[in-house]
Scaffold this motif. Structure first.
Motif, PDB file in Angstrom:
ATOM      1  N   LEU A  36      45.210  51.160 -30.005  1.00 54.20           N
ATOM      2  CA  LEU A  36      44.070  50.216 -28.665  1.00 54.20           C
ATOM      3  C   LEU A  36      43.779  51.395 -27.696  1.00 54.20           C
ATOM      4  O   LEU A  36      44.770  52.457 -27.195  1.00 54.20           O
ATOM      5  N   GLY A  37      42.538  51.843 -28.057  1.00 49.14           N
ATOM      6  CA  GLY A  37      41.915  52.095 -27.097  1.00 49.14           C
ATOM      7  C   GLY A  37      42.115  52.192 -25.821  1.00 49.14           C
ATOM      8  O   GLY A  37      41.614  50.900 -25.464  1.00 49.14           O
ATOM      9  N   TYR A  38      42.035  53.085 -24.575  1.00 50.86           N
ATOM     10  CA  TYR A  38      41.768  52.482 -23.345  1.00 50.86           C
ATOM     11  C   TYR A  38      39.315  52.472 -23.161  1.00 50.86           C
ATOM     12  O   TYR A  38      39.275  53.192 -23.423  1.00 50.86           O
ATOM     13  N   VAL A  39      39.485  51.542 -22.173  1.00 52.03           N
ATOM     14  CA  VAL A  39      37.906  51.859 -21.595  1.00 52.03           C
ATOM     15  C   VAL A  39      38.169  52.335 -20.250  1.00 52.03           C
ATOM     16  O   VAL A  39      39.205  51.808 -19.481  1.00 52.03           O
ATOM     17  N   THR A  40      37.291  52.791 -19.801  1.00 55.23           N
ATOM     18  CA  THR A  40      37.116  52.678 -18.072  1.00 55.23           C
ATOM     19  C   THR A  40      36.154  51.406 -17.663  1.00 55.23           C
ATOM     20  O   THR A  40      36.591  50.683 -16.526  1.00 55.23           O
ATOM     21  N   ASP A  41      35.132  50.876 -18.215  1.00 50.77           N
ATOM     22  CA  ASP A  41      34.433  50.029 -18.234  1.00 50.77           C
ATOM     23  C   ASP A  41      33.713  48.632 -19.095  1.00 50.77           C
ATOM     24  O   ASP A  41      34.141  50.154 -20.141  1.00 50.77           O
ATOM     25  N   TYR A  42      33.708  47.779 -19.126  1.00 49.85           N
ATOM     26  CA  TYR A  42      33.163  47.196 -20.724  1.00 49.85           C
ATOM     27  C   TYR A  42      31.507  45.955 -20.342  1.00 49.85           C
ATOM     28  O   TYR A  42      31.828  45.689 -19.313  1.00 49.85           O
ATOM     29  N   VAL A  43      30.865  45.299 -20.841  1.00 54.66           N
ATOM     30  CA  VAL A  43      30.019  44.274 -20.297  1.00 54.66           C
ATOM     31  C   VAL A  43      30.841  42.947 -21.018  1.00 54.66           C
ATOM     32  O   VAL A  43      30.689  43.141 -22.170  1.00 54.66           O
ATOM     33  N   CYS A  44      31.067  42.068 -20.766  1.00 54.83           N
ATOM     34  CA  CYS A  44      31.558  41.105 -20.193  1.00 54.83           C
ATOM     35  C   CYS A  44      30.358  40.056 -19.643  1.00 54.83           C
ATOM     36  O   CYS A  44      29.575  39.660 -18.325  1.00 54.83           O
ATOM     37  N   PHE A  45      29.681  38.889 -20.482  1.00 54.62           N
ATOM     38  CA  PHE A  45      28.804  38.031 -20.239  1.00 54.62           C
ATOM     39  C   PHE A  45      27.567  38.558 -19.521  1.00 54.62           C
ATOM     40  O   PHE A  45      27.232  38.339 -18.290  1.00 54.62           O
ATOM     41  N   GLU A  46      27.282  39.601 -19.973  1.00 55.35           N
ATOM     42  CA  GLU A  46      25.373  40.934 -19.845  1.00 55.35           C
ATOM     43  C   GLU A  46      26.144  41.300 -17.959  1.00 55.35           C
ATOM     44  O   GLU A  46      25.133  41.144 -17.422  1.00 55.35           O
ATOM     45  N   GLN A  47      27.277  41.440 -17.833  1.00 53.23           N
ATOM     46  CA  GLN A  47      27.618  41.695 -16.749  1.00 53.23           C
ATOM     47  C   GLN A  47      28.284  43.491 -16.709  1.00 53.23           C
ATOM     48  O   GLN A  47      29.988  43.187 -17.289  1.00 53.23           O
ATOM     49  N   THR A  48      28.152  44.743 -16.454  1.00 55.00           N
ATOM     50  CA  THR A  48      29.601  45.477 -16.386  1.00 55.00           C
ATOM     51  C   THR A  48      30.230  45.497 -15.371  1.00 55.00           C
ATOM     52  O   THR A  48      30.204  44.847 -14.308  1.00 55.00           O
ATOM     53  N   VAL A  49      31.768  45.104 -15.992  1.00 55.24           N
ATOM     54  CA  VAL A  49      33.576  44.977 -15.173  1.00 55.24           C
ATOM     55  C   VAL A  49      33.985  46.298 -15.648  1.00 55.24           C
ATOM     56  O   VAL A  49      33.612  47.063 -16.351  1.00 55.24           O
ATOM     57  N   GLU A  58      25.830  50.025 -13.766  1.00 54.47           N
ATOM     58  CA  GLU A  58      24.474  48.510 -13.424  1.00 54.47           C
ATOM     59  C   GLU A  58      23.988  48.054 -13.567  1.00 54.47           C
ATOM     60  O   GLU A  58      22.817  47.992 -14.565  1.00 54.47           O
ATOM     61  N   ILE A  59      22.975  48.839 -12.744  1.00 51.81           N
ATOM     62  CA  ILE A  59      21.571  49.098 -11.992  1.00 51.81           C
ATOM     63  C   ILE A  59      20.635  49.756 -13.394  1.00 51.81           C
ATOM     64  O   ILE A  59      19.412  49.225 -13.459  1.00 51.81           O
ATOM     65  N   LYS A  60      21.109  50.947 -14.001  1.00 50.27           N
ATOM     66  CA  LYS A  60      20.830  51.344 -14.868  1.00 50.27           C
ATOM     67  C   LYS A  60      20.937  51.169 -16.357  1.00 50.27           C
ATOM     68  O   LYS A  60      19.106  50.449 -17.038  1.00 50.27           O
ATOM     69  N   ARG A  61      21.463  50.664 -16.517  1.00 52.11           N
ATOM     70  CA  ARG A  61      21.834  49.161 -18.238  1.00 52.11           C
ATOM     71  C   ARG A  61      20.308  48.279 -17.606  1.00 52.11           C
ATOM     72  O   ARG A  61      19.840  47.679 -18.309  1.00 52.11           O
ATOM     73  N   ARG A  62      20.369  46.901 -16.302  1.00 55.32           N
ATOM     74  CA  ARG A  62      19.590  46.551 -16.498  1.00 55.32           C
ATOM     75  C   ARG A  62      18.444  46.690 -16.603  1.00 55.32           C
ATOM     76  O   ARG A  62      18.203  45.943 -17.167  1.00 55.32           O
ATOM     77  N   THR A  63      18.008  47.745 -15.358  1.00 53.62           N
ATOM     78  CA  THR A  63      16.716  48.628 -15.838  1.00 53.62           C
ATOM     79  C   THR A  63      16.110  48.836 -17.722  1.00 53.62           C
ATOM     80  O   THR A  63      15.321  48.467 -17.292  1.00 53.62           O
ATOM     81  N   ALA A  64      17.348  49.681 -18.136  1.00 52.94           N
ATOM     82  CA  ALA A  64      16.898  49.649 -19.296  1.00 52.94           C
ATOM     83  C   ALA A  64      16.273  48.535 -19.896  1.00 52.94           C
ATOM     84  O   ALA A  64      16.150  48.090 -20.973  1.00 52.94           O
ATOM     85  N   LEU A  65      17.342  47.558 -20.117  1.00 50.96           N
ATOM     86  CA  LEU A  65      17.287  46.440 -21.158  1.00 50.96           C
ATOM     87  C   LEU A  65      15.729  45.230 -20.583  1.00 50.96           C
ATOM     88  O   LEU A  65      14.760  45.026 -21.425  1.00 50.96           O
ATOM     89  N   ALA A  66      15.369  45.498 -18.985  1.00 48.36           N
ATOM     90  CA  ALA A  66      14.017  45.163 -18.594  1.00 48.36           C
ATOM     91  C   ALA A  66      12.683  45.391 -19.600  1.00 48.36           C
ATOM     92  O   ALA A  66      12.173  45.315 -19.986  1.00 48.36           O
ATOM     93  N   TRP A  67      13.197  47.192 -19.182  1.00 49.89           N
ATOM     94  CA  TRP A  67      12.172  47.892 -19.865  1.00 49.89           C
ATOM     95  C   TRP A  67      12.788  47.864 -21.271  1.00 49.89           C
ATOM     96  O   TRP A  67      10.990  48.157 -22.032  1.00 49.89           O
ATOM     97  N   LYS A  68      13.250  47.155 -22.005  1.00 44.03           N
ATOM     98  CA  LYS A  68      12.920  47.108 -23.626  1.00 44.03           C
ATOM     99  C   LYS A  68      12.329  46.080 -24.084  1.00 44.03           C
ATOM    100  O   LYS A  68      11.675  45.791 -24.659  1.00 44.03           O
ATOM    101  N   LYS A  69      12.453  44.625 -22.991  1.00 41.94           N
ATOM    102  CA  LYS A  69      11.979  43.776 -23.038  1.00 41.94           C
ATOM    103  C   LYS A  69      10.812  43.706 -22.670  1.00 41.94           C
ATOM    104  O   LYS A  69       9.737  42.772 -23.315  1.00 41.94           O
ATOM    105  N   TYR A  70       9.534  44.928 -22.264  1.00 42.53           N
ATOM    106  CA  TYR A  70       8.762  44.594 -21.455  1.00 42.53           C
ATOM    107  C   TYR A  70       8.093  45.685 -23.090  1.00 42.53           C
ATOM    108  O   TYR A  70       6.727  45.114 -23.210  1.00 42.53           O
ATOM    109  N   TRP A  71       8.338  46.541 -23.428  1.00 41.74           N
ATOM    110  CA  TRP A  71       8.006  46.622 -24.363  1.00 41.74           C
ATOM    111  C   TRP A  71       7.879  45.854 -25.578  1.00 41.74           C
ATOM    112  O   TRP A  71       6.962  46.406 -26.585  1.00 41.74           O
ATOM    113  N   SER A  72       8.662  45.246 -25.768  1.00 46.62           N
ATOM    114  CA  SER A  72       8.748  43.867 -26.878  1.00 46.62           C
ATOM    115  C   SER A  72       7.349  42.776 -26.590  1.00 46.62           C
ATOM    116  O   SER A  72       7.200  42.548 -27.611  1.00 46.62           O
ATOM    117  N   LEU A  73       7.218  42.857 -25.358  1.00 42.03           N
ATOM    118  CA  LEU A  73       6.470  41.800 -24.904  1.00 42.03           C
ATOM    119  C   LEU A  73       4.588  43.244 -24.755  1.00 42.03           C
ATOM    120  O   LEU A  73       3.491  42.200 -23.691  1.00 42.03           O
TER     121      LEU A  73
END
Length: 105
Positions: A36-49, A58-73
């Motif tokens: 098994l591989g090791y990770v330093t962080d992961y996303v669980c329930f839409e939150q970076t752990v 986490e802020i960059k990830r959230r901002t990117a998701l919001a922009w993705k939603k904006y561009w889809s609309l």
């Protein structure tokens, strides 16, 4: 041990999807002869752990998701013939919640 107990009750761990995170020393963990591989962080329930306080990631990830939603609309938000009220409603109900989801935690 977890794999053995899981097998006893009919569950199976997928070694290709399973990753390990630890705040202790790393050791080699095998499941079905796959290391098994090791990770330093992961996303669980839409939150970076993470073991480290990585709020900027986490802020960059959230901002990117919001922009993705904006561009889809974009076809609604940049339409000259849509009322300002509709654009505001779409922004408040579809884009802003994506950016702010889980920010209280």
């Amino acid at each position: 041990d977890l794999n053995n107990v899981s097998n006893e009750i009919g569950l199976s761990i997928n070694p290709y999807k399973t990753k390990v995170i630890t705040n202790y020393r790393k050791s080699q963990i095998e499941v079905h002869s796959v290391i098994l591989g090791y990770v330093t962080d992961y996303v669980c329930f839409e939150q970076t752990v993470s073991l480290h306080n990585i709020n900027t990631k986490e802020i960059k990830r959230r901002t990117a998701l919001a922009w993705k939603k904006y561009w889809s609309l974009k076809f609604i938000l940049e339409d000259k013939f849509q009322s300002l009220n509709i654009k505001k409603t779409v922004l408040e109900h579809c884009v802003i919640p994506v950016l702010l989801y889980g920010c209280q935690t």
